[in-house]
Design an enzyme around this catalytic site. Structure first.
Site, PDB file in Angstrom:
ATOM      1  CG  PHE B  12     -30.085 -18.304  21.311  1.00 36.60           C
ATOM      2  CD1 PHE B  12     -30.843 -18.689  20.205  1.00 36.60           C
ATOM      3  CD2 PHE B  12     -30.342 -17.070  21.906  1.00 36.60           C
ATOM      4  CE1 PHE B  12     -31.848 -17.857  19.717  1.00 36.60           C
ATOM      5  CE2 PHE B  12     -31.339 -16.236  21.415  1.00 36.60           C
ATOM      6  CZ  PHE B  12     -32.094 -16.631  20.318  1.00 36.60           C
ATOM      7  CB  VAL B  15     -24.264 -18.602  14.032  1.00 34.96           C
ATOM      8  CG1 VAL B  15     -24.937 -19.175  12.794  1.00 34.96           C
ATOM      9  CG2 VAL B  15     -22.864 -18.120  13.693  1.00 34.96           C
ATOM     10  CE  LYS B  96     -15.442 -22.705  12.079  1.00 32.81           C
ATOM     11  NZ  LYS B  96     -16.479 -21.697  11.889  1.00 32.81           N
ATOM     12  CD  GLU B 120     -21.966 -24.069   1.260  1.00 33.10           C
ATOM     13  OE1 GLU B 120     -22.382 -24.926   0.486  1.00 33.10           O
ATOM     14  OE2 GLU B 120     -20.790 -23.660   1.249  1.00 33.10           O
ATOM     15  N   GLY B 178     -15.358  -7.641  17.346  1.00 33.25           N
ATOM     16  CA  GLY B 178     -16.097  -8.902  17.267  1.00 33.25           C
ATOM     17  C   GLY B 178     -15.618  -9.837  16.176  1.00 33.25           C
ATOM     18  CG  ASP B 192     -11.644 -21.377  11.674  1.00 35.43           C
ATOM     19  OD1 ASP B 192     -12.696 -21.722  12.232  1.00 35.43           O
ATOM     20  OD2 ASP B 192     -11.614 -20.741  10.596  1.00 35.43           O
ATOM     21  CE  LYS B 196     -14.003 -21.490   8.648  1.00 38.69           C
ATOM     22  NZ  LYS B 196     -13.662 -20.075   8.937  1.00 38.69           N
TER      23      LYS B 196
END
Lengths: 396, 396
Positions: B12, B15, B96, B120, B178, B192, B196
């Site tokens: 939580f 996203v 990812k 996605e 952020g 990262d 991806k």
């Protein structure tokens, strides 16, 4: 479908040749069994046994799995597509006019387990926008679409802005370079863009638009004064197909629009196309690619052939949604109207007028007008009048 | 699945909250049945009965149809995802690292009629790139992909170029706004982006990349001299994830690259992402949109939930292709290496050196190097070294 998927091709123009070329160069699972053309004795290049001028040789051949329809004549295309579907053959088409004009009937023909009717190539050539709207965005997820969907007019506008050409000069150049047809009216009067917008709206919003009630206004009357106005306001002019939902209603129209230079669509040049999909929670997604040409369009046809061979079909889920919006022209747009002898302020029913300008060379007003008023107006079609949509400040 | 589709949510954070927010504001067919969080007593906002800290309350609940996994811990995420799949629940994930690191196993788990695993949101947030690669482009249709797939580094680079900030200043700003985590190493060292890229490559080419053998090189050593070099060559610097097939082989790497200002990727600013899909017959298609943020990422999660509810699943057709390429690092790239004390020309095994520059402040060489040599080199990781890929003239 058996080992090689057999294709019957109607039409051997720019896209048909492109498709044949791509399939010949690559060892794919697809085989062009027959090509049906109108002119019997024209030299065709490939093996002449491949060609027929009798549609039945394709439609009646039980070995042909997929019919690819790439002809200009929209009425003949409709007959071929419906006959093929009824005989259980999948159909791939690039004919936006045929599709947009008959969507309701074509949707009716596509019952469960019926063969696929796919038409990615009918809209923005290489950009997979129909598939993405159909499959990726759930019902209700799209708030608006706006795009440059016609390569011919975008090429003309780009040359006018970059090279200082007049409309007539830019059109000639487009014709010389193969970006405009000898009769360019469907493109420059924005019919082609309207047909594409209708297809996009069906897959974005689930609404089959009434083609005749969607306002389309082209670029044939654009003049250097309009370009100067755009420049002085930090904008360019693009032919924009736009459809947006608001409060349960859906508006749709194609008009020239003043596009600020920091807007993504301002950077779409020449024969390229670009589409913005506006969504409530993630701003806009932008899709850009070649919007015309034999090979780019044929690539989209091939993607559809491949999908049809895997029995992919559009589900048109959004057309079944309880909350799909209702088409309306009762929506206001802010416009710039440049005019000469036509007294546009008197002839066009405007909600309000913000500014008036007049000089010895030209006059313009800016103000707010309903799409319905534009649709009903005859005077906006006068050759001394040019209408363009002004930017909405809040829209990205 | 019955009337309302029931969702069990793990995590939580940004996203997860975004998803809950979107689902709460819209009357959808989806209902969040339970949210599993790690920290028991943290204040959560919505009804506290919604929350649990016991994964079993979701995994063991036969009424929960879809598990949405949005936690940071990639190992825990893997356990949850595999357990949920094995219990017949569809899984939507945005992790990812978990996905790229376990693709082979996860593909094995997805047999015919098994529940969907969709992700996605793990790649470029709002841009539907995985779905498009998976479904639209047939096997063999994509020659290359290159993209800006990490919002954090793109934000930092944008601020360095636009505002003249140093790397450290731009990173601090990203953290304040952020766009960067308190430990930003996964982003700034390009892990990262590599994860991806691995996901993209599987759906574009059908190849499961060996994550540890894919070279990733971040932007933490970028300095003002590199920016000056880019400027003087009409370029900007972007962190580019790139994978390309040639002669049956597939290369893949993430490195900073000098991007000419007329290249589509140069216009992707701040936290936005952009991906170019190169195809042989229609140049490149460009996809652009928000690459980070709670709501944009949650929108992608929601699109996947919607697709999972319709039993959509990735088919991974391209992984079955006879002609899928083989991964290689035996491929040459043209690079710029700026260095201080490290004698990079001696320490790095270059194929050739084109130019050498040295001054009191810094030195650089340009030349050609194999990806394998970069992967093996320890000295390119020295803090006085920065490597960037030079533009390939023929690539659009």
């Amino acid at each position: 479908m058996s080992s090689k998927v057999r294709i019957g091709l109607f039409g051997f123009g720019c896209v048909g040749r492109g498709l044949y070329d791509i399939l010949s160069r690559n060892n794919t699972e697809f085989h062009v069994e027959k090509v049906c053309v109108r002119q019997r004795y024209k030299h065709r290049g490939p093996d002449s046994n491949l060609f027929t001028y009798d549609p039945k040789e394709i439609l009646d051949d039980p070995n042909i799995d997929i019919v690819v329809e790439l002809i200009d004549d929209h009425e003949a295309a409709y007959s071929l597509a419906t006959e093929a579907l009824q005989r259980g053959k999948a159909v791939v088409s690039a004919n936006k006019r045929m599709l947009a004009g008959n969507l309701d009937t074509l949707l009716g023909l596509q019952k469960d387990r019926s063969p696929s009717l796919l038409y990615e190539a009918a809209c923005c050539a290489s950009i997979p926008i129909i598939r993405t709207l159909e499959n990726y965005y759930p019902s209700g997820a799209v708030h608006g679409i706006e795009g440059i969907v016609n390569g011919t007019t975008n090429y003309i506008l780009t040359r006018m802005f970059h090279d200082g050409l007049s409309f007539g000069e830019a059109l000639s150049l487009a014709q010389q370079n193969g970006f405009a047809e000898s009769d360019p009216s469907m493109d420059i009067e924005a019919f082609d863009a309207k047909f594409k917008l209708c297809l996009l709206a069906t897959h974005a919003f689930g609404v089959v638009l009434p083609v005749d009630k969607v306002f389309n206004y082209g670029i044939s009357t654009i003049a250097k004064e309009d370009i100067a106005y755009a420049r002085s306001h930090g904008s360019t002019i693009k032919l924009i197909a736009r459809s947006a939902r608001e409060d349960g209603q859906l508006s749709a129209a194609v008009l020239p629009a003043f596009i600020p230079l920091d807007h993504p669509l301002s950077s779409v040049g020449n024969e390229y196309n670009g589409v913005l999909v506006h969504t409530p929670y993630s701003d806009a997604q932008f899709f850009h690619g070649r919007g015309a040409g034999g090979h780019p369009t044929a690539s989209a046809v091939l993607a559809d052939i491949s999908a049809a061979a895997s029995h992919y079909r559009y589900n048109y889920d959004k057309t079944q949604s309880d909350t799909k919006p209702a088409f309306t022209n009762d929506i206001a747009v802010d416009v710039y109207c440049r005019y000469g002898d036509t007294d546009i302020a008197r002839e066009l029913s405007l909600d309000s007028i913000d500014r008036r300008y007049s000089s010895k060379t030209h006059n313009y007003i800016t103000g707010r007008v309903q799409l319905e008023a534009l649709l009903q107006s005859k005077s906006v079609r006068n050759t001394d009048v040019f209408v363009g949509v002004l930017p909405v400040v809040s829209q990205s």
